[in-house]
Design a protein around this motif. Structure first.
Motif, PDB file in Angstrom:
ATOM      1  N   ILE A 149      -8.942   7.914  -4.780  1.00  0.00           N
ATOM      2  CA  ILE A 149      -9.188   6.686  -5.714  1.00  0.00           C
ATOM      3  C   ILE A 149      -8.625   6.721  -7.071  1.00  0.00           C
ATOM      4  O   ILE A 149      -8.058   5.716  -7.387  1.00  0.00           O
ATOM      5  CB  ILE A 149     -10.914   6.573  -5.885  1.00  0.00           C
ATOM      6  N   HIS A 150      -8.531   7.922  -7.459  1.00  0.00           N
ATOM      7  CA  HIS A 150      -7.809   8.336  -8.700  1.00  0.00           C
ATOM      8  C   HIS A 150      -6.089   7.876  -8.618  1.00  0.00           C
ATOM      9  O   HIS A 150      -5.608   7.201  -9.537  1.00  0.00           O
ATOM     10  CB  HIS A 150      -7.942   9.543  -9.125  1.00  0.00           C
ATOM     11  N   TYR A 151      -5.598   8.255  -7.301  1.00  0.00           N
ATOM     12  CA  TYR A 151      -4.296   7.672  -7.137  1.00  0.00           C
ATOM     13  C   TYR A 151      -4.096   6.390  -6.965  1.00  0.00           C
ATOM     14  O   TYR A 151      -3.150   5.921  -7.427  1.00  0.00           O
ATOM     15  CB  TYR A 151      -3.751   8.327  -6.036  1.00  0.00           C
ATOM     16  N   LEU A 152      -5.009   5.638  -6.326  1.00  0.00           N
ATOM     17  CA  LEU A 152      -4.894   4.208  -6.309  1.00  0.00           C
ATOM     18  C   LEU A 152      -5.066   3.521  -7.700  1.00  0.00           C
ATOM     19  O   LEU A 152      -4.131   2.572  -7.749  1.00  0.00           O
ATOM     20  CB  LEU A 152      -6.267   3.728  -5.229  1.00  0.00           C
ATOM     21  N   ALA A 157     -10.486  -1.570   0.326  1.00  0.00           N
ATOM     22  CA  ALA A 157     -10.290  -3.064   0.255  1.00  0.00           C
ATOM     23  C   ALA A 157      -9.301  -3.198  -0.487  1.00  0.00           C
ATOM     24  O   ALA A 157      -8.335  -4.070  -0.011  1.00  0.00           O
ATOM     25  CB  ALA A 157     -11.581  -3.698  -0.086  1.00  0.00           C
ATOM     26  N   ARG A 158      -9.226  -2.617  -1.757  1.00  0.00           N
ATOM     27  CA  ARG A 158      -8.320  -2.894  -2.893  1.00  0.00           C
ATOM     28  C   ARG A 158      -6.726  -2.273  -2.171  1.00  0.00           C
ATOM     29  O   ARG A 158      -5.806  -2.874  -2.521  1.00  0.00           O
ATOM     30  CB  ARG A 158      -8.559  -2.236  -4.004  1.00  0.00           C
ATOM     31  N   ALA A 159      -6.754  -1.132  -1.769  1.00  0.00           N
ATOM     32  CA  ALA A 159      -5.422  -0.532  -1.182  1.00  0.00           C
ATOM     33  C   ALA A 159      -4.833  -1.466  -0.383  1.00  0.00           C
ATOM     34  O   ALA A 159      -3.636  -1.493  -0.241  1.00  0.00           O
ATOM     35  CB  ALA A 159      -5.957   0.888  -0.565  1.00  0.00           C
ATOM     36  N   GLY A 160      -5.679  -2.216   0.516  1.00  0.00           N
ATOM     37  CA  GLY A 160      -4.880  -3.315   1.614  1.00  0.00           C
ATOM     38  C   GLY A 160      -4.095  -3.975   0.926  1.00  0.00           C
ATOM     39  O   GLY A 160      -3.211  -4.422   1.314  1.00  0.00           O
ATOM     40  N   SER A 161      -4.580  -4.695  -0.194  1.00  0.00           N
ATOM     41  CA  SER A 161      -3.621  -5.631  -1.073  1.00  0.00           C
ATOM     42  C   SER A 161      -2.705  -5.211  -1.869  1.00  0.00           C
ATOM     43  O   SER A 161      -1.368  -5.388  -1.903  1.00  0.00           O
ATOM     44  CB  SER A 161      -4.615  -6.468  -1.900  1.00  0.00           C
ATOM     45  N   VAL A 162      -2.969  -3.821  -2.736  1.00  0.00           N
ATOM     46  CA  VAL A 162      -2.009  -3.448  -3.690  1.00  0.00           C
ATOM     47  C   VAL A 162      -0.874  -2.759  -3.002  1.00  0.00           C
ATOM     48  O   VAL A 162       0.287  -2.865  -3.302  1.00  0.00           O
ATOM     49  CB  VAL A 162      -2.925  -2.275  -4.493  1.00  0.00           C
ATOM     50  N   LEU A 163      -1.161  -1.938  -1.640  1.00  0.00           N
ATOM     51  CA  LEU A 163      -0.117  -1.120  -1.057  1.00  0.00           C
ATOM     52  C   LEU A 163       0.552  -1.727  -0.036  1.00  0.00           C
ATOM     53  O   LEU A 163       1.404  -1.277   0.708  1.00  0.00           O
ATOM     54  CB  LEU A 163      -0.346   0.286  -0.784  1.00  0.00           C
ATOM     55  N   THR A 164       0.355  -3.000   0.276  1.00  0.00           N
ATOM     56  CA  THR A 164       1.071  -3.655   1.242  1.00  0.00           C
ATOM     57  C   THR A 164       2.417  -3.946   1.291  1.00  0.00           C
ATOM     58  O   THR A 164       3.071  -3.966   0.282  1.00  0.00           O
ATOM     59  CB  THR A 164       0.341  -5.292   1.526  1.00  0.00           C
ATOM     60  N   ASP A 165       3.178  -3.390   2.343  1.00  0.00           N
ATOM     61  CA  ASP A 165       4.508  -3.547   2.450  1.00  0.00           C
ATOM     62  C   ASP A 165       5.264  -2.580   1.225  1.00  0.00           C
ATOM     63  O   ASP A 165       6.340  -2.858   0.790  1.00  0.00           O
ATOM     64  CB  ASP A 165       5.218  -4.867   2.107  1.00  0.00           C
ATOM     65  N   ARG A 166       4.554  -1.425   0.989  1.00  0.00           N
ATOM     66  CA  ARG A 166       5.063  -0.339   0.190  1.00  0.00           C
ATOM     67  C   ARG A 166       4.949   0.659   1.012  1.00  0.00           C
ATOM     68  O   ARG A 166       3.987   1.088   1.852  1.00  0.00           O
ATOM     69  CB  ARG A 166       4.447  -0.191  -1.147  1.00  0.00           C
ATOM     70  N   ALA A 226      -4.780   8.558   3.929  1.00  0.00           N
ATOM     71  CA  ALA A 226      -4.133   7.546   3.619  1.00  0.00           C
ATOM     72  C   ALA A 226      -3.404   6.328   4.624  1.00  0.00           C
ATOM     73  O   ALA A 226      -3.842   5.194   4.892  1.00  0.00           O
ATOM     74  CB  ALA A 226      -3.018   7.622   2.464  1.00  0.00           C
ATOM     75  N   ARG A 227      -3.014   7.258   5.523  1.00  0.00           N
ATOM     76  CA  ARG A 227      -2.628   6.624   6.627  1.00  0.00           C
ATOM     77  C   ARG A 227      -3.810   6.094   7.574  1.00  0.00           C
ATOM     78  O   ARG A 227      -3.417   4.805   8.133  1.00  0.00           O
ATOM     79  CB  ARG A 227      -1.574   7.489   7.413  1.00  0.00           C
ATOM     80  N   GLY A 228      -4.801   6.766   7.625  1.00  0.00           N
ATOM     81  CA  GLY A 228      -5.584   6.051   8.229  1.00  0.00           C
ATOM     82  C   GLY A 228      -6.266   4.865   7.794  1.00  0.00           C
ATOM     83  O   GLY A 228      -6.976   3.993   8.373  1.00  0.00           O
ATOM     84  N   ALA A 229      -6.145   4.495   6.578  1.00  0.00           N
ATOM     85  CA  ALA A 229      -6.564   3.587   5.431  1.00  0.00           C
ATOM     86  C   ALA A 229      -5.545   2.552   5.835  1.00  0.00           C
ATOM     87  O   ALA A 229      -5.487   1.656   5.230  1.00  0.00           O
ATOM     88  CB  ALA A 229      -6.884   3.891   4.182  1.00  0.00           C
ATOM     89  N   GLY A 230      -4.387   2.658   6.482  1.00  0.00           N
ATOM     90  CA  GLY A 230      -3.448   1.732   6.608  1.00  0.00           C
ATOM     91  C   GLY A 230      -2.462   1.615   5.730  1.00  0.00           C
ATOM     92  O   GLY A 230      -1.546   0.729   5.597  1.00  0.00           O
ATOM     93  N   VAL A 231      -2.471   2.687   4.957  1.00  0.00           N
ATOM     94  CA  VAL A 231      -1.160   2.736   3.839  1.00  0.00           C
ATOM     95  C   VAL A 231      -0.161   3.571   4.666  1.00  0.00           C
ATOM     96  O   VAL A 231      -0.289   4.644   5.105  1.00  0.00           O
ATOM     97  CB  VAL A 231      -1.806   3.770   2.558  1.00  0.00           C
TER      98      VAL A 231
END
Length: 503
Positions: free
Chosen positions: A480-483, A52-61, A86-91
């Motif tokens: 998670i550590h990378y995020l 859930a956090r990755a979706g907001s932190v890494l959007t448009d990056r 990561a790609r499967g999670a939308g990153v």
């Protein structure tokens, strides 16, 4: 079809014949949902929160990962897995490889050996070596800068990419340099290599190491991060195989004799069926049969993995006390672009093999595994580790040594040296056996023999090893550590980089 597809992403001019190619490695997205039934409930909830956090932190990056090869080592395997999830999670995670000529890889191999405290080829690290080191990367940087944006995050992996750090720093993107190698107590050789690298990596926003002991000074504490590597439980190298498939795969690869009448089938990363068809190049005087106990070491043909010590330790301290065989396996030489010493090391091991007494020589098998199809290679390694009575990792030096975690995930008892990240993986006497002195052949042989002669103990240790691998060394925790690191970098304001203290 095997997935190792690369696209040329850009190419700068060539000066003096120096290649400057940058290629994108295409990676298929994978869903982390498959870990729901593997991880304990509380840890799975952490994964869901991170998604859930990755979706907001890494959007448009874009998260760029850059290294020197798409196959042939633990870093490449790990990148394929982590980038896929990561790609499967939308990153928007992308993997680029840089290239260099033979002289470039001679210098980077020299750095690799020195960082492990070994002289390697004994060559210098001076002004001319810097010129060889930097030349192809200047052109690679131009190709990368054409695609990068100031919003992006870049992770540059290992010494091969270090000169890219200052070349990319002015892009505005956050730059991380990730070292997968090191030495607990650096000697003069290791510190020489670190001083050679420091003028490049000091420009990074953060330097990431596998262990705290690998940070040898010169970088401010606030710009250090420590993340241990991981394995993918669902990769071709680690996917579950039933016993009949293990035998069939090893028979099809030519490693086992008189076993595996069925098809040597496996599931590829894209879930299409695969079949082992290529044969292993073997140096042997006898054949290995399915019912015979076997000790296995799988690694590059690299002196730091001490293949000569494995052969000598088996011959002197195992062969007389057990009817077991030894398989020492590595990739076909010449198939790994960034390892120019493989053929030379293999030749040394072959010479040692020829000097063994005839009875022992019949029980020692040197296996060069086919590399044309990376997934075929991976499933042969998988089957070898699962078939092993004992897995060895007798490294003289080791950055982390993920072959240990791979064997632990397969519930194998492991005998390994207490060096580098291996000691973070094995709890001595509980989930494996650690040798304090890498050159103590007697203790090495005795530990292998004990597991061979006490299968009930070996099974208990293997079961505990699998639980530890699940709890500590799977990909979701790594991501998670990378995020968390990316969240930290994006909150910080860019600041001038400087040396923290002399090295």
């Amino acid at each position: 079809m095997p997935e190792d597809r690369r696209e040329q992403a850009g190419e700068g001019p060539r000066d003096g014949g120096v290649p400057a190619r940058v290629e994108r490695v295409q990676v298929r997205p994978q869903s982390l949902e498959r870990f729901r039934d593997v991880l304990p409930a509380a840890r799975w909830r952490r994964v869901e929160d991170a998604l859930a956090r990755a979706g907001s932190v890494l959007t448009d990056r874009v998260v760029w990962n850059v290294n020197s090869t798409a196959r042939g080592g633990g870093v490449a395997e790990m990148l394929r897995s982590l980038i896929g999830y990561a790609r499967g999670a939308g990153v928007d995670a992308r993997w680029m490889t840089i290239s260099g000529d033979a002289r470039f890889f001679e210098v980077t191999k020299r750095l690799h050996n020195r960082l492990h405290g070994s002289p390697g080829d004994g060559g210098p690290l001076g002004t001319s070596e810097r010129a060889v080191y930097e030349a192809p990367l200047r052109r690679c940087a131009d190709a990368l800068l054409e695609q990068m944006r100031s919003r992006d995050l870049v992770v540059l992996h290992d010494p091969q990419t270090a000169p890219l750090v200052p070349l990319l720093a002015d892009s505005g993107a956050r730059i991380a340099w990730r070292s997968h190698i090191g030495q607990d107590t650096p000697n003069a050789l290791a510190l020489e290599a670190w001083r050679f690298l420091l003028p490049y990596v000091q420009h990074a926003d953060v330097c990431i190491f596998s262990r705290q002991a690998y940070a040898w000074g010169g970088i401010e504490t606030g710009r250090l991060a420590f993340i241990h590597p991981s394995i993918d439980a669902f990769s071709v190298k680690n996917q579950e195989l039933d016993p009949d498939d293990v035998l069939a795969i090893l028979a099809a690869a030519g490693i086992l004799d008189g076993a595996g009448g069925g098809p040597a089938k496996f599931s590829r990363a894209d879930e299409t069926p695969g079949l082992v068809q290529r044969r292993t190049q073997l140096v042997e005087a006898g054949r290995l049969r399915a019912a015979t106990q076997v000790a296995v070491q799988v690694s590059r043909w690299d002196r730091l993995k001490d293949p000569l010590g494995v052969v000598e330790g088996f011959a002197a301290h195992v062969a007389a006390d057990s009817p077991a065989h030894l398989v020492l396996a590595g990739a076909e030489t010449g198939a790994v672009a960034d390892d120019p010493e493989g053929a030379e090391v293999l030749a040394e091991v072959e010479q040692a093999w020829t000097r063994l007494d005839p009875g022992t020589r019949e029980r020692v098998h040197l296996a060069c595994l086919p590399m044309e199809d990376a997934e075929e290679n991976a499933v042969i390694v998988n089957a070898l580790q699962r078939h092993a009575s004992v897995v060895c990792q007798k490294s003289i030096a080791e950055g982390f040594g993920l072959t240990v975690a791979e064997a632990m995930w397969k519930a194998r008892p492991v005998v390994a040296t207490r060096v580098g990240g291996i000691q973070d993986q094995i709890v001595h006497g509980v989930s494996g056996y650690l040798i304090d002195d890498p050159r103590d052949l007697a203790e090495f042989g005795a530990a292998i023999t004990a597991f061979l002669n006490e299968p009930a103990t070996a099974a208990k240790v293997g079961a505990r090893a699998r639980r530890r691998a699940r709890d500590k060394f799977l990909g979701p925790d790594h991501l998670i550590h990378y995020l968390r690191l990316f969240e930290r970098l994006l909150k910080e304001k860019p600041s001038a980089k400087k040396l923290a203290r002399p090295v």
